[in-house]
Design an enzyme around this catalytic site. Structure first.
Site, mmCIF file in Angstrom:
data_model
loop_
_atom_site.group_PDB
_atom_site.id
_atom_site.type_symbol
_atom_site.label_atom_id
_atom_site.label_comp_id
_atom_site.label_asym_id
_atom_site.label_seq_id
_atom_site.Cartn_x
_atom_site.Cartn_y
_atom_site.Cartn_z
ATOM 1 N N LYS A 1 -15.921 -11.124 0.714
ATOM 2 C CA LYS A 1 -15.752 -11.718 2.043
ATOM 3 C C LYS A 1 -16.302 -10.758 3.100
ATOM 4 C CE LYS A 1 -12.448 -12.711 5.562
ATOM 5 N NZ LYS A 1 -11.224 -12.491 6.201
ATOM 6 N N LYS B 1 -15.087 -6.403 8.544
ATOM 7 C CA LYS B 1 -15.326 -5.008 8.927
ATOM 8 C C LYS B 1 -14.442 -4.061 8.119
ATOM 9 C CE LYS B 1 -12.816 -5.794 13.196
ATOM 10 N NZ LYS B 1 -12.874 -7.271 13.056
ATOM 11 N N LYS C 1 0.842 -1.206 0.000
ATOM 12 C CA LYS C 1 0.000 0.000 0.000
ATOM 13 C C LYS C 1 0.881 1.262 0.000
ATOM 14 C CE LYS C 1 -3.915 1.731 2.624
ATOM 15 N NZ LYS C 1 -4.700 1.557 3.829
HETATM 16 P P1 ADP Z 1 -12.697 -8.889 10.081
HETATM 17 O O1 ADP Z 1 -12.294 -9.424 8.735
HETATM 18 O O2 ADP Z 1 -14.116 -8.474 10.104
HETATM 19 O O3 ADP Z 1 -11.774 -7.805 10.565
HETATM 20 P P2 ADP Z 1 -11.336 -10.487 12.012
HETATM 21 O O4 ADP Z 1 -10.093 -10.379 11.198
HETATM 22 O O5 ADP Z 1 -11.409 -9.768 13.306
HETATM 23 O O6 ADP Z 1 -12.568 -10.083 11.089
HETATM 24 O O7 ADP Z 1 -11.618 -12.025 12.244
HETATM 25 C C1 ADP Z 1 -11.866 -12.673 13.459
HETATM 26 C C2 ADP Z 1 -12.036 -14.159 13.194
HETATM 27 O O8 ADP Z 1 -13.184 -14.385 12.385
HETATM 28 C C3 ADP Z 1 -10.869 -14.781 12.460
HETATM 29 O O9 ADP Z 1 -10.617 -16.096 12.956
HETATM 30 C C4 ADP Z 1 -11.323 -14.827 11.034
HETATM 31 O O10 ADP Z 1 -10.732 -15.863 10.321
HETATM 32 C C5 ADP Z 1 -12.815 -15.058 11.195
HETATM 33 N N1 ADP Z 1 -13.529 -14.422 10.086
HETATM 34 C C6 ADP Z 1 -13.675 -13.098 9.863
HETATM 35 N N2 ADP Z 1 -14.383 -12.855 8.759
HETATM 36 C C7 ADP Z 1 -14.695 -14.064 8.248
HETATM 37 C C8 ADP Z 1 -15.422 -14.493 7.097
HETATM 38 N N3 ADP Z 1 -15.985 -13.633 6.256
HETATM 39 N N4 ADP Z 1 -15.555 -15.812 6.886
HETATM 40 C C9 ADP Z 1 -14.999 -16.684 7.748
HETATM 41 N N5 ADP Z 1 -14.319 -16.360 8.839
HETATM 42 C C10 ADP Z 1 -14.151 -15.068 9.107
#
Ligand code: ADP
Ligand code: TRP
Length: 330
Positions: free
Chosen positions: A201, A204, A117
């Site tokens: 996907k 957040k 980035k």
């Molecule tokens: P975000 O992508 O919303 O920031 P996080 O990175 O905080 O989410 O993810 C927290 C947990 O939830 C991780 O173990 C991640 O692999 C899982 N997770 C987040 N989004 C998804 C998704 N769309 N599908 C499957 N697992 C997810």
């Protein structure tokens, strides 16, 4: 002795459906396996890289703790704590830094993405990188190795971090003799990536999430905003779309078969979304009630976390003592 299963969730936002199906639900299911001892924690140290406001850290930590309890985590059966309540994690982090090559950290996806980035913007490659982000995988290895973890249930995006924990454990064991258990990631492939309301996907970072415990009205509104194609109501629809893939998560077998048939025959997006809302709300309502209870009785939750941290620290101290001893620090 049972094998250890451990996972953590960062308190970096309000938990969404992707977090639930990708991480929380599979982890809770695993915690019911009598052959495993489970450790689940709130990765608040890991969150510091993303959350800079005290109020947000406190609020998200509270939301995550109440979410896990609402989703069925039983703190009498598993060890449930906040990472920052276990200072041994940070001490082990330092010990692990000294067996971890910089090259390994250079390969971390999250780090590389930030470098890219900056380069694209014509800035210094490390302009966006602080040491918390750079060392993130080492801290995660400390979380895992401290509890002699065998299995790490995580979403697919965390696979590389567990692989790195494995590499770090091997490097330590090679230098000092067998000290740490070598961990393995457990990724439930069928729910590996949950789709968000824009078809990408759910995350957040994309702002396309459905909060797990939003109100019924919000749930309805978010579902009605799911991106769809412009096919007519009577036209057959592909099940390869956000509405159907979300429906699949909440529906039982009969509901799913019936919906697949309606998709094949032709269904209006409004009807498909109404059906999605109905199954999702039915599924989420009992959990939402529990969540609201814990959010308004948080002192009870704090007691559970304190008790969990006491149990966790007893094991953490043992592992840390073992590591210090083989290094020659005692
Ligand atoms: P975000 O992508 O919303 O920031 P996080 O990175 O905080 O989410 O993810 C927290 C947990 O939830 C991780 O173990 C991640 O692999 C899982 N997770 C987040 N989004 C998804 C998704 N769309 N599908 C499957 N697992 C997810
Ligand atoms: N890095 C994980 C995430 O982004 C959270 C986490 C921290 C974790 N320590 C862990 C997950 C140890 C599993 C095991 O969601």
């Amino acid at each position: 002795m049972n094998k250890i299963s451990l996972t953590g969730v960062k308190p970096t936002g309000t938990p969404h459906i992707g977090n639930y199906f990708g991480a929380i639900k599979p982890a809770i299911e695993m915690s019911n396996n009598p052959e495993l001892d489970s450790f689940y924690f709130i990765a608040d140290y890991h969150a510091l890289n993303f959350i800079k406001k005290k109020e947000e850290l406190v609020q998200f930590t509270k939301e995550i703790a109440c979410t896990w309890l609402a989703c069925g985590l039983d703190p009498n059966k598993i060890v449930f704590y906040k990472q920052s309540q276990v200072p041994e994690v940070t001490e082990l982090n330092w010990l692990l830094c000294n067996v971890t090559s910089k090259g390994l950290m250079n390969r971390a996806h999250a780090y590389k993405a930030l470098v890219e980035k900056s380069l694209e913007a014509g800035d210094d490659p490390d302009a966006l990188v602080n040491m918390g982000l750079y060392n993130y995988p080492i801290l995660m290895a400390a979380d895992i190795l401290l509890f002699n973890t065998k299995f790490v249930p995580v979403g697919a995006d965390q696979k590389q971090h567990v692989e790195m924990a494995r590499d770090i454990a091997k490097a330590f064991n090679k230098r000092y003799g067998n000290t740490f258990v070598i961990p393995t990631e457990i990724i439930q492939e069928s729910v590996a990536t949950i789709t968000g309301i824009d078809g990408r996907k759910m995350s957040k970072s994309y702002g396309n999430q459905i909060p797990l415990f939003c109100t019924e009205q919000e749930l309805k509104k978010l579902i009605s905003g799911i991106k769809t194609d412009s096919s007519l109501p009577t036209e057959p629809k592909s099940t390869d779309c956000a509405v159907f893939s979300l429906y699949k998560l909440f529906a039982n077998k009969e509901e799913l078969e019936a919906m697949a048939e309606r998709f094949a025959k032709g269904i209006s997006w409004a009807d498909a979304k109404a059906e999605l809302y109905s199954v999702a709300n039915k599924y989420l309502t009992p959990m939402r009630e529990k969540y609201n209870y814990y959010m308004t009785h948080y002192d009870e939750v704090e007691k559970m976390l304190d008790a969990g941290a006491t149990k966790a620290r007893a094991i953490a101290k043992e592992t840390l003592a073992r590591a210090r001893a083989v290094i020659g620090l005692d």
